[in-house]
Design an enzyme around this catalytic site. Sequence first.
Site, PDB file in Angstrom:
ATOM      1  N   THR A  28      48.196 -88.171 -56.456  1.00  0.00           N
ATOM      2  CA  THR A  28      47.435 -89.335 -56.078  1.00  0.00           C
ATOM      3  C   THR A  28      47.170 -89.958 -57.701  1.00  0.00           C
ATOM      4  O   THR A  28      46.909 -89.364 -58.374  1.00  0.00           O
ATOM      5  CB  THR A  28      46.231 -89.349 -55.497  1.00  0.00           C
ATOM      6  N   ASP A  81      51.629 -83.750 -59.485  1.00  0.00           N
ATOM      7  CA  ASP A  81      50.367 -84.754 -59.711  1.00  0.00           C
ATOM      8  C   ASP A  81      49.884 -85.134 -61.114  1.00  0.00           C
ATOM      9  O   ASP A  81      50.360 -84.323 -62.180  1.00  0.00           O
ATOM     10  CB  ASP A  81      49.318 -84.257 -58.782  1.00  0.00           C
ATOM     11  N   GLY A  95      40.294 -85.874 -60.228  1.00  0.00           N
ATOM     12  CA  GLY A  95      39.049 -86.516 -59.155  1.00  0.00           C
ATOM     13  C   GLY A  95      38.998 -87.750 -59.434  1.00  0.00           C
ATOM     14  O   GLY A  95      38.195 -88.485 -58.995  1.00  0.00           O
ATOM     15  N   GLY A  97      40.627 -90.364 -59.373  1.00  0.00           N
ATOM     16  CA  GLY A  97      40.740 -91.293 -58.370  1.00  0.00           C
ATOM     17  C   GLY A  97      40.229 -90.634 -57.117  1.00  0.00           C
ATOM     18  O   GLY A  97      40.614 -91.271 -55.770  1.00  0.00           O
ATOM     19  N   GLU A 103      44.109 -83.063 -53.089  1.00  0.00           N
ATOM     20  CA  GLU A 103      44.945 -82.560 -53.891  1.00  0.00           C
ATOM     21  C   GLU A 103      44.953 -81.125 -54.317  1.00  0.00           C
ATOM     22  O   GLU A 103      45.953 -80.303 -54.478  1.00  0.00           O
ATOM     23  CB  GLU A 103      44.555 -83.335 -55.382  1.00  0.00           C
TER      24      GLU A 103
HETATM   25  C1  5RP Z   1      43.127 -88.578 -58.570  1.00  0.00           C
HETATM   26  C2  5RP Z   1      43.479 -87.603 -59.685  1.00  0.00           C
HETATM   27  C3  5RP Z   1      44.443 -88.226 -60.480  1.00  0.00           C
HETATM   28  O1  5RP Z   1      45.545 -87.166 -60.780  1.00  0.00           O
HETATM   29  C4  5RP Z   1      43.727 -88.415 -61.893  1.00  0.00           C
HETATM   30  O2  5RP Z   1      42.835 -89.289 -61.751  1.00  0.00           O
HETATM   31  C5  5RP Z   1      44.729 -89.217 -62.930  1.00  0.00           C
HETATM   32  O3  5RP Z   1      44.942 -90.399 -62.223  1.00  0.00           O
HETATM   33  P1  5RP Z   1      45.928 -91.552 -63.263  1.00  0.00           P
HETATM   34  O4  5RP Z   1      47.434 -91.179 -63.362  1.00  0.00           O
HETATM   35  O5  5RP Z   1      45.724 -92.817 -62.593  1.00  0.00           O
HETATM   36  O6  5RP Z   1      45.315 -91.633 -64.686  1.00  0.00           O
HETATM   37  O7  5RP Z   1      42.969 -86.561 -60.073  1.00  0.00           O
HETATM   38  O8  5RP Z   1      42.002 -87.832 -57.786  1.00  0.00           O
END
Ligand code: 5RP
Length: 217
Positions: A28, A81, A95, A97, A103
């Site tokens: 995510t 991820d 986390g 997001g 995850e």
């Molecule tokens: C979501 C996450 C994401 O992997 C993390 O926040 C990185 O996000 P982004 O690619 O938008 O920088 O752990 O829960």
Amino acid sequence: MNQNEMKQLAAREAVKYVKDDAVLGVGTGSTVNFFIDQLAAVRDRIRGAVSSSEASTRRLKELGIPVFDLNDITGFDIYVDGADEINPDKEMIKGGGAALTREKIVAAVASTFICIVDETKTVDVLGRFPLPVEVIPMAREHVARQLAALGGRPVWRQDVVTDNGNHIIDVHDLKITRPLELEEQISMIAGVVTVGIFARRKADVLIVGAGDGVRIS
Ligand code: 5RP
């Protein structure tokens, strides 16, 4: 090169790890969104995906990629991820997001965790990024007190309810020198669903999109 271009670079590289007929674990976030967009080109040669959030599920389905229930899948090869921070041992904070629980679950089933980040996410010591902790709502203040006793400054992310109906506490001012120990310690607090330290299940492959190209380790 800006941050989004570096994320895209890492995402494009990760697509090279996708094998024919694969079921993919999909994370995510904005970096993974670039990866999902890249999957459109290989859609016809994969079986589908297991998703770590409602947001990624929506995006995958919009591209016509089948999304499977994790309970119907016994195992799969790769989980792709992003991360909020990653150290040289490939331990991560995740986390940002708010998708950390799913995850961690999907990552646990995958054989290989491929982490895709832009170069701003690589650190020597985890903790500059506030550590997300998903908690059962009724336990929020109890967990916050326990986190403060560990030396952190817990802040409730008030505008967020997770896909699992829970709350997020972001813990500031932690210098995480022993990620595995702290992951286990925080996981033991009653009311904690998931802590955003990924040390027990860390990344196996790290793909960093940087100003001067892609670094793989
Ligand atoms: C979501 C996450 C994401 O992997 C993390 O926040 C990185 O996000 P982004 O690619 O938008 O920088 O752990 O829960």
